[in-house]
Design a protein around this motif. Sequence first.
Motif, PDB file in Angstrom:
ATOM      1  N   ALA A  17     -54.907  72.870 -21.582  1.00 42.45           N
ATOM      2  CA  ALA A  17     -54.194  72.662 -20.309  1.00 42.45           C
ATOM      3  C   ALA A  17     -53.964  71.168 -20.070  1.00 42.45           C
ATOM      4  CB  ALA A  17     -54.987  73.274 -19.166  1.00 42.45           C
ATOM      5  N   ARG A  18     -55.014  70.380 -20.306  1.00 45.37           N
ATOM      6  CA  ARG A  18     -54.902  68.925 -20.113  1.00 45.37           C
ATOM      7  C   ARG A  18     -53.908  68.324 -21.124  1.00 45.37           C
ATOM      8  NH1 ARG A  18     -54.806  64.797 -17.301  1.00 45.37           N
ATOM      9  NH2 ARG A  18     -55.646  62.841 -18.085  1.00 45.37           N
ATOM     10  N   LEU A  19     -53.949  68.840 -22.339  1.00 46.55           N
ATOM     11  CA  LEU A  19     -53.040  68.335 -23.381  1.00 46.55           C
ATOM     12  C   LEU A  19     -51.584  68.505 -22.942  1.00 46.55           C
ATOM     13  CD1 LEU A  19     -52.766  67.327 -26.437  1.00 46.55           C
ATOM     14  CD2 LEU A  19     -52.261  69.699 -26.929  1.00 46.55           C
ATOM     15  N   LEU A  20     -51.267  69.705 -22.472  1.00 43.54           N
ATOM     16  CA  LEU A  20     -49.883  69.978 -22.080  1.00 43.54           C
ATOM     17  C   LEU A  20     -49.484  69.121 -20.875  1.00 43.54           C
ATOM     18  CD1 LEU A  20     -49.721  73.845 -22.676  1.00 43.54           C
ATOM     19  CD2 LEU A  20     -49.319  71.961 -24.265  1.00 43.54           C
ATOM     20  N   GLN A  21     -50.469  68.900 -19.981  1.00 46.23           N
ATOM     21  CA  GLN A  21     -50.214  68.020 -18.839  1.00 46.23           C
ATOM     22  C   GLN A  21     -49.885  66.606 -19.333  1.00 46.23           C
ATOM     23  OE1 GLN A  21     -50.263  68.913 -15.450  1.00 46.23           O
ATOM     24  NE2 GLN A  21     -49.265  66.915 -15.425  1.00 46.23           N
ATOM     25  N   LEU A  22     -50.677  66.109 -20.304  1.00 46.71           N
ATOM     26  CA  LEU A  22     -50.447  64.742 -20.823  1.00 46.71           C
ATOM     27  C   LEU A  22     -49.092  64.632 -21.517  1.00 46.71           C
ATOM     28  CD1 LEU A  22     -53.980  63.808 -22.267  1.00 46.71           C
ATOM     29  CD2 LEU A  22     -52.885  62.896 -20.214  1.00 46.71           C
ATOM     30  N   VAL A  23     -48.697  65.699 -22.235  1.00 50.25           N
ATOM     31  CA  VAL A  23     -47.389  65.684 -22.912  1.00 50.25           C
ATOM     32  C   VAL A  23     -46.275  65.618 -21.853  1.00 50.25           C
ATOM     33  CG1 VAL A  23     -45.788  67.085 -24.298  1.00 50.25           C
ATOM     34  CG2 VAL A  23     -48.169  66.844 -25.018  1.00 50.25           C
ATOM     35  N   ASN A  24     -46.407  66.443 -20.817  1.00 47.82           N
ATOM     36  CA  ASN A  24     -45.393  66.431 -19.746  1.00 47.82           C
ATOM     37  C   ASN A  24     -45.369  65.084 -19.021  1.00 47.82           C
ATOM     38  OD1 ASN A  24     -44.005  68.953 -19.791  1.00 47.82           O
ATOM     39  ND2 ASN A  24     -45.907  69.952 -19.180  1.00 47.82           N
ATOM     40  N   ASP A  25     -46.564  64.525 -18.759  1.00 43.92           N
ATOM     41  CA  ASP A  25     -46.635  63.221 -18.078  1.00 43.92           C
ATOM     42  C   ASP A  25     -45.923  62.156 -18.917  1.00 43.92           C
ATOM     43  OD1 ASP A  25     -48.118  64.403 -16.141  1.00 43.92           O
ATOM     44  OD2 ASP A  25     -50.042  63.487 -16.698  1.00 43.92           O
ATOM     45  N   ALA A  26     -46.189  62.185 -20.233  1.00 45.07           N
ATOM     46  CA  ALA A  26     -45.591  61.180 -21.126  1.00 45.07           C
ATOM     47  C   ALA A  26     -44.066  61.284 -21.093  1.00 45.07           C
ATOM     48  CB  ALA A  26     -46.117  61.365 -22.547  1.00 45.07           C
ATOM     49  N   LEU A  27     -43.560  62.512 -21.099  1.00 48.45           N
ATOM     50  CA  LEU A  27     -42.102  62.697 -21.029  1.00 48.45           C
ATOM     51  C   LEU A  27     -41.556  62.163 -19.716  1.00 48.45           C
ATOM     52  CD1 LEU A  27     -41.539  66.265 -22.554  1.00 48.45           C
ATOM     53  CD2 LEU A  27     -40.858  64.064 -23.544  1.00 48.45           C
ATOM     54  N   GLU A  28     -42.287  62.455 -18.639  1.00 51.87           N
ATOM     55  CA  GLU A  28     -41.829  61.964 -17.323  1.00 51.87           C
ATOM     56  C   GLU A  28     -41.794  60.440 -17.279  1.00 51.87           C
ATOM     57  OE1 GLU A  28     -43.904  63.678 -13.933  1.00 51.87           O
ATOM     58  OE2 GLU A  28     -43.324  65.664 -14.685  1.00 51.87           O
ATOM     59  N   GLN A  29     -42.725  59.807 -18.025  1.00 51.99           N
ATOM     60  CA  GLN A  29     -42.751  58.336 -18.076  1.00 51.99           C
ATOM     61  C   GLN A  29     -41.636  57.776 -18.969  1.00 51.99           C
ATOM     62  OE1 GLN A  29     -46.679  57.559 -19.597  1.00 51.99           O
ATOM     63  NE2 GLN A  29     -47.658  58.428 -17.785  1.00 51.99           N
ATOM     64  N   GLY A  30     -40.899  58.660 -19.623  1.00 52.88           N
ATOM     65  CA  GLY A  30     -39.789  58.212 -20.471  1.00 52.88           C
ATOM     66  C   GLY A  30     -40.186  57.956 -21.911  1.00 52.88           C
ATOM     67  N   THR A  31     -41.382  58.398 -22.321  1.00 52.41           N
ATOM     68  CA  THR A  31     -41.799  58.203 -23.713  1.00 52.41           C
ATOM     69  C   THR A  31     -40.952  59.104 -24.624  1.00 52.41           C
ATOM     70  OG1 THR A  31     -44.028  57.907 -22.873  1.00 52.41           O
ATOM     71  CG2 THR A  31     -43.813  58.222 -25.251  1.00 52.41           C
ATOM     72  N   PRO A  32     -40.417  58.551 -25.733  1.00 51.98           N
ATOM     73  CA  PRO A  32     -39.620  59.395 -26.629  1.00 51.98           C
ATOM     74  C   PRO A  32     -40.437  60.561 -27.201  1.00 51.98           C
ATOM     75  CG  PRO A  32     -39.369  57.072 -27.183  1.00 51.98           C
ATOM     76  CD  PRO A  32     -40.486  57.155 -26.173  1.00 51.98           C
ATOM     77  N   ALA A  33     -39.801  61.738 -27.256  1.00 51.14           N
ATOM     78  CA  ALA A  33     -40.493  62.941 -27.742  1.00 51.14           C
ATOM     79  C   ALA A  33     -41.054  62.727 -29.154  1.00 51.14           C
ATOM     80  CB  ALA A  33     -39.532  64.124 -27.733  1.00 51.14           C
TER      81      ALA A  33
END
Length: 210
Positions: A17-33
């Motif tokens: 759950a935390r992993l998916l949250q961190l992936v979504n957070d990173a995308l929201e911050q504009g980090t390239p996929a």
Amino acid sequence: MTDYNAIQETLVNLDEARLLQLVNDALEQGTPAGDILNKGLIAGMDIVGEKMENEDMFIPEVLMAAQAMGKGVEILKPLLGAEDTAARGCAVIGTVKGDLHDIGKNLVAMMMGSAGLEIHNLGVDVAPGTFVEEVKKKKAGIVCLSALLTTTMPAMRDTVNAIVEAGIRDQVKIMVGGAPVTQAFADEIGADGYAADAGSASKMAKALSV
Ligand code: B1M
């Protein structure tokens, strides 16, 4: 700034759950996929591999990590390498006989698909004869073989031989890849191409399909 270490650690700690949250957070911050995939998820999976080798993690845990990584990849999928949608040709892909590893193979399939190739993913533990049948059935121009175990690399050679014996070698390009596979091995078994990662596999498939 994205904390790739946190993504890696969360994967290793199996906190999906935390992993998916961190992936979504990173995308929201504009980090390239692609960075989230390579520096976070794949780097984390490398640590899982080391722990597996040292017997600090066992198969059920490694499977849980693989599942969590798969869900992370699903989030990134629409953002990874989308190019054009015009089909460039047809490729059949699978993990060779005896081998059940599919995360890397699925990434390769996904990148090739988003590069405009029509992909037929045969799954894992695919027998040489099945590759031959599917190449014929789909009239595929490329066949892609993945192996993650040194013990299943000979199944790549068997598959190349089956393609030759079926009389279709001149109709299909053969690409191989996976962690233990090298350019030298690809040359030795008579493959047309070797790629070290999903990005270069996709580029090579495009080049081979023209
Ligand atoms: Co396995 N496993 N595993 N495992 N496993 C490895 C591969 C291993 C290196 C771990 C280790 O000991 N350090 C080791 C192999 C040693 C060797 O042969 N040299 C190993 C072993 C020993 C085993 C078992 C034998 C363990 C046992 O039962 N005692 C067993 C074998 C089962 C079988 O296949 N018959 C086994 C089982 C498993 C799980 C089922 C638990 C699970 C797989 C789950 C799944 O895939 N759905 C698993 C996992 C997850 C791993 C590690 C930890 C991670 C693999 C992975 O997904 N990496 C792995 C250690 C490691 O790699 N660090 C390990 C992430 C993925 C994105 O990378 O797959 O390399 P990768 O794909 C890359 C490139 O290789 C390339 O592009 C991809 C993306 O950039 N690529 C291609 C892949 N295919 C390509 C094709 C191409 C081109 C490029 O062209 C066609």
